[in-house]
Structures are given as structure tokens and as C-alpha cells.
Design an enzyme around this catalytic site. Structure first.
Site, mmCIF file in Angstrom:
data_model
loop_
_atom_site.group_PDB
_atom_site.id
_atom_site.type_symbol
_atom_site.label_atom_id
_atom_site.label_comp_id
_atom_site.label_asym_id
_atom_site.label_seq_id
_atom_site.Cartn_x
_atom_site.Cartn_y
_atom_site.Cartn_z
ATOM 1 N N GLU A 20 0.658 -1.021 -0.018
ATOM 2 C CA GLU A 20 -0.068 0.090 -0.056
ATOM 3 C C GLU A 20 0.763 1.392 0.038
ATOM 4 O OE1 GLU A 20 -0.317 -2.463 2.211
ATOM 5 O OE2 GLU A 20 -0.422 -1.781 4.104
ATOM 6 N N ASN A 21 2.200 1.262 0.111
ATOM 7 C CA ASN A 21 2.913 2.356 0.040
ATOM 8 C C ASN A 21 3.173 2.880 -1.329
ATOM 9 O OD1 ASN A 21 4.454 0.072 0.099
ATOM 10 N ND2 ASN A 21 6.351 1.138 0.429
#
Lengths: 241, 220
Positions: B49-50
Site C-alpha cells: 500500500e505504500n
């Protein structure tokens, strides 16, 4: 047009107490570390910060925390910082935590002229408390308000003099949205080139969003969790085939 | 069974839910181990998710890149075909329903599919990170966790007691003892491990179990 500042110190010199400052980065990856150091050296206090994390003790925004510069913080995960814990418990720092995707979208919306939006993240949890909720297609959504700031301190890999930015690998993270959401965006970069040297198709943040550019003096780029595999290993974690 | 054996069993079972072409987000802990058990010949793309699509293995010692980490802040590598994006685009992927499968850990899960995995009142609040967005947006959510706490207390409850991460978001629970499915009627016991009886699962589960004999044996 001259957006290039000679030092990080000059670039942050007009950040005043009580102002809102966004800082890019995920953990210690893609943080504007030179601008952070310059801000700490400037001695400004009472800042309201917005950043996914809060560095770690002794690095990144952890340095700002240790310098007592932060009055309030909005983020999504701050688990790596002991000092923050103490300050929050003692009531010396006002901390707001929100879902990471909501934080990202609040900043994106802020930069895009969207005052608020509905998201399903956190519906039915304490995140929804005190917020307007609405059902769409049988699913519950929360109204979240956009975030903007006086300054955004972002980190990019490369810029041209016009402020067109290119990021490197996962250090992109929150930087592109933050660059759009502040009155003044200061980009700290590793390389500065002449206009035309970046392929226009490769620009991620168009220069209109960037007001000041500084070439970082020194990049520590500390690694938070060094995970490796021996050269001979068979099936390392994360293999996708 | 040692903790490590339990963790590996859960990861191997969860890996059986992968399908060729799936885009998958793996949480920290046991879910991360699932990456080691992708069935041969299957192409599964891991999302972090980064802002990374196509997460590769940990780097060979000496080749770590501080600009290349996963959402657990661990150094990782690219695969051929990796793509990077901003956090906003990354959560558009997640919230927009483009992730086939999210596998994550839990402190508590209940009969309604409610999940608690981010906060214990009275303890230090670390933050929810991307967990709330993930469970709200992924097409299927599997909780992969040990069946009970270290002290042997039930984690699968009639009603979560901790602050929720998501409301009615869990589809399946996989533990070293059993596979449970969240249905409108409640928790259905789908599979049990070969060394476990239905009675063992009942004892370790505070929630009511719906058992339809014969219960399938888990492939471990």
C-alpha cells in the site's frame, strides 16, 4: 522564473509558528530529510504537521518531535516513536489518526479543489464518530474533509528548474499529493537538471505545483527494517512466482 | 505444535486460496509468509500500500535500496513488471475494489465478520495504517491468524470487544485448527486440521460454530 534555492535553510526560513506543514514520506523512505534538518535548525515551534508517520526516535520527523516543534499531528501510523507516545499521554501533542487511504485521499482532494468526499474506510468504527455517514448501494460511507497546508515539504529524485518532478521507486508515496495541496511546496531533490532533460512523459509532478527547489546537501536515507536474504537462498519471502 | 509450525500451516493453507492472475495484498506477520507458498506455475502480483505493485523477494545482502521498501518498511526488490504509484493511487487500487484478495492478521474476529486488529484501549495507540481501507475495499478478506492468544484465550468471539477495524468485512478465517466462513447465519466450520476434533475447535472458539458434518479435513 527562479524556483531554485541555494540551501534548505533559506527555503524553510519563512515557515512560522502555528502554520500547517505537510511532510512526504512513508516511514523513513522518501522523507525530505534535508528540509527537516533545516527546519529543526530554524527553531520554529508550534507547527501543525501532516505526515503518514512521525519518523523514528532520532531520525526523520523524530528530530522535530525531539526539538519540541510540533503542536499537533495528523497521520495514520506512529508506532515507531516512543517520545510521541509520552507527549500524547502528557497532553502536549494533539494527535489525529486516520486510515492511510483516507489520509492520502484527503490530501489529494485538498490539492484538487474537492472539499470533502465519501469513503467506506472506517465505516462502523471510531473513525466514523461525529462524521456524516451515508449509504450508497447498500454500503456505508463516511464524509471526510480535504486537507491543505501552508507548506508542503516533499522529496523527489530529480527536478528541472521549472519544478517538474520525478520520483524514485517506493519513495514516491505521499509526495505527489502533498506537492499539490499546499500554498507553498518545497521540493528537496537529489538531482537538478535543465528544462528539457526530463522526458515530458516521465514527469510525475508537473512544475506548476512546485514553488521552491533545493538540492539536498546530504542524504542519509536510513533504512528502518533491513531485511535481506543470503545470496544462495532458495525460496525467499516475497517471491511471487 | 510450535508457534513457527502453526504459522507455516496457516500460511500454506491461505496460499491455497491464490489463483493465477490475482493481485494480492499481504499484511504483516503470518500473511507475509503466504508469499513463500505461491503454488508453482501461478503468477500472483503482490501489492504494497505504500505504492508498489509487483513486490519481489527480500534483496540479496548488500543490494538493499532505501528507496525500495514494502508497507512493513522492510527492504524488498522489484520483479520484472513492477509498477510504482503514489499513495493516493495505491489506495484507489485498494478502495476501488481492484485487489482480489487481502490477507491480514487479527486480534479479534466475530460472528458478523467484524474485525479488530489495530488498537487495544489503555495501550499505546500506534494507528490503523492502511488496514481500514484494505478491509473496506478488497474483494475478499481472509484473516490468517493463530486460533487463540498466547494465553489460550479465544480470539474468535460472538462480538468483538476491541475497537473495530472494519464492520462485517471478513469473509474467511484461517487458523492452525480450522477454516471458518462468515455467513449471514454465522460462522460455518468448513475445514478442520487433521490432528484436531470439532470439539477442540469449539473449545478454542468463543463464537457459536455452525457445524455441518462431515467437516472437510484441511490440507496442511
Amino acid at each position: 522564473m527562479n524556483k531554485v534555492f541555494q540551501s534548505a535553510r533559506e527555503a524553510v526560513a519563512d515557515i512560522r509558528p502555528g502554520q500547517k506543514v505537510m511532510l512526504g514520506g512513508f516511514g523513513l523512505c522518501g522523507i525530505p530529510e534535508n528540509l527537516i534538518r533545516a527546519l529543526v535548525a530554524s527553531g520554529v515551534k508550534g507547527l501543525h504537521t501532516i505526515s503518514n508517520n512521525m519518523g523514528i526516535d532520532g531520525a526523520g520527523m523524530g528530530l522535530m518531535l525531539e526539538a519540541g516543534m510540533i503542536a499537533s499531528h495528523v497521520g495514520s501510523y506512529v508506532g515507531e516513536n516512543k517520545l510521541l507516545e509520552t507527549l500524547v499521554i502528557e497532553g502536549k501533542l494533539d494527535l489525529t489518526l486516520m486510515p492511510q487511504g483516507t489520509l492520502a485521499e484527503c490530501i489529494r482532494a485538498g490539492g484538487a479543489g474537492i472539499p470533502a468526499f465519501f469513503t467506506p474506510a472506517g465505516a462502523g468504527t471510531i473513525v466514523a464518530e461525529g462524521k456524516e455517514t451515508r449509504e450508497f448501494g447498500g454500503k456505508m460511507y463516511i464524509l471526510e474533509r480535504a486537507l491543505t497546508a501552508d507548506f508542503a515539504l516533499v522529496k523527489a529524485w530529480k527536478a528541472d528548474r521549472l519544478g517538474n518532478l520525478v520520483y524514485r521507486k517506493s519513495s514516491r508515496n505521499f509526495n505527489p499529493m502533498m506537492a499539490t495541496a499546499a500554498k507553498i511546496t518545497i521540493a528537496e531533490v537529489e538531482h537538478l537538471v535543465e528544462p528539457g532533460e526530463i522526458d515530458p512523459d516521465h514527469v510525475v509532478t508537473p512544475g506548476i505545483f512546485v514553488h521552491r527547489i533545493v538540492v539536498g546537501e546530504y542524504f542519509e536515507k536510513r533504512i528502518e527494517r533491513r531485511t535481506v536474504r543470503p545470496a544462495s537462498s532458495g525460496a525467499p519471502a516475497g517471491v511471487t512466482k | 505444535m510450535t508457534d513457527q509450525e502453526k504459522r507455516l500451516r496457516i500460511a500454506r493453507r491461505a496460499a491455497q486460496e491464490l489463483r493465477d492472475g490475482f493481485y494480492v495484498n499481504l499484511g504483516i506477520g503470518i500473511p507475509t509468509l503466504v508469499a513463500d507458498h505461491v503454488p508453482a506455475g501461478m503468477e500472483v502480483i503482490l501489492q504494497s500500500e505504500n505504492g508498489m505493485l509487483g513486490v519481489g523477494p527480500y534483496p540479496v545482502e548488500g543490494t538493499e535500496d532505501p528507496d525500495l521498501i514494502n508497507a512493513g518498511k522492510e527492504t524488498v526488490t522489484e520483479i520484472p513488471g513492477t509498477a510504482y504509484c503514489s499513495s493516493a493511487d495505491s489506495f484507489a487500487i485498494i478502495r476501488g475494489g481492484h485487489i482480489n484478495l487481502s490477507i491480514l492478521g487479527a486480534m479479534e474476529v466475530d460472528e458478523k465478520g467484524n474485525l479488530a486488529n489495530w488498537m487495544v484501549p489503555g495501550k499505546v495507540v500506534k494507528g490503523m495504517g492502511g488496514a481500514m481501507d484494505l478491509v473496506a475495499g478488497a474483494r475478499r478478506v481472509i484473516v490468517a491468524m493463530e486460533h487463540t492468544t498466547r494465553k489460550g484465550e479465544a480470539k474468535i468471539l460472538p462480538r468483538c470487544t476491541l475497537p473495530l477495524t472494519g464492520c462485517g468485512v471478513v469473509d474467511t478465517i484461517m487458523t492452525e485448527m480450522a477454516v471458518l466462513e462468515v455467513t449471514p447465519e454465522g460462522l460455518v466450520l468448513r475445514e478442520i486440521a487433521p490432528d484436531i476434533t470439532v470439539e477442540d475447535v469449539r473449545k478454542a472458539t468463543a463464537a457459536k460454530l455452525i457445524v455441518r458434518e462431515p467437516v472437510k479435513t484441511m490440507t496442511v
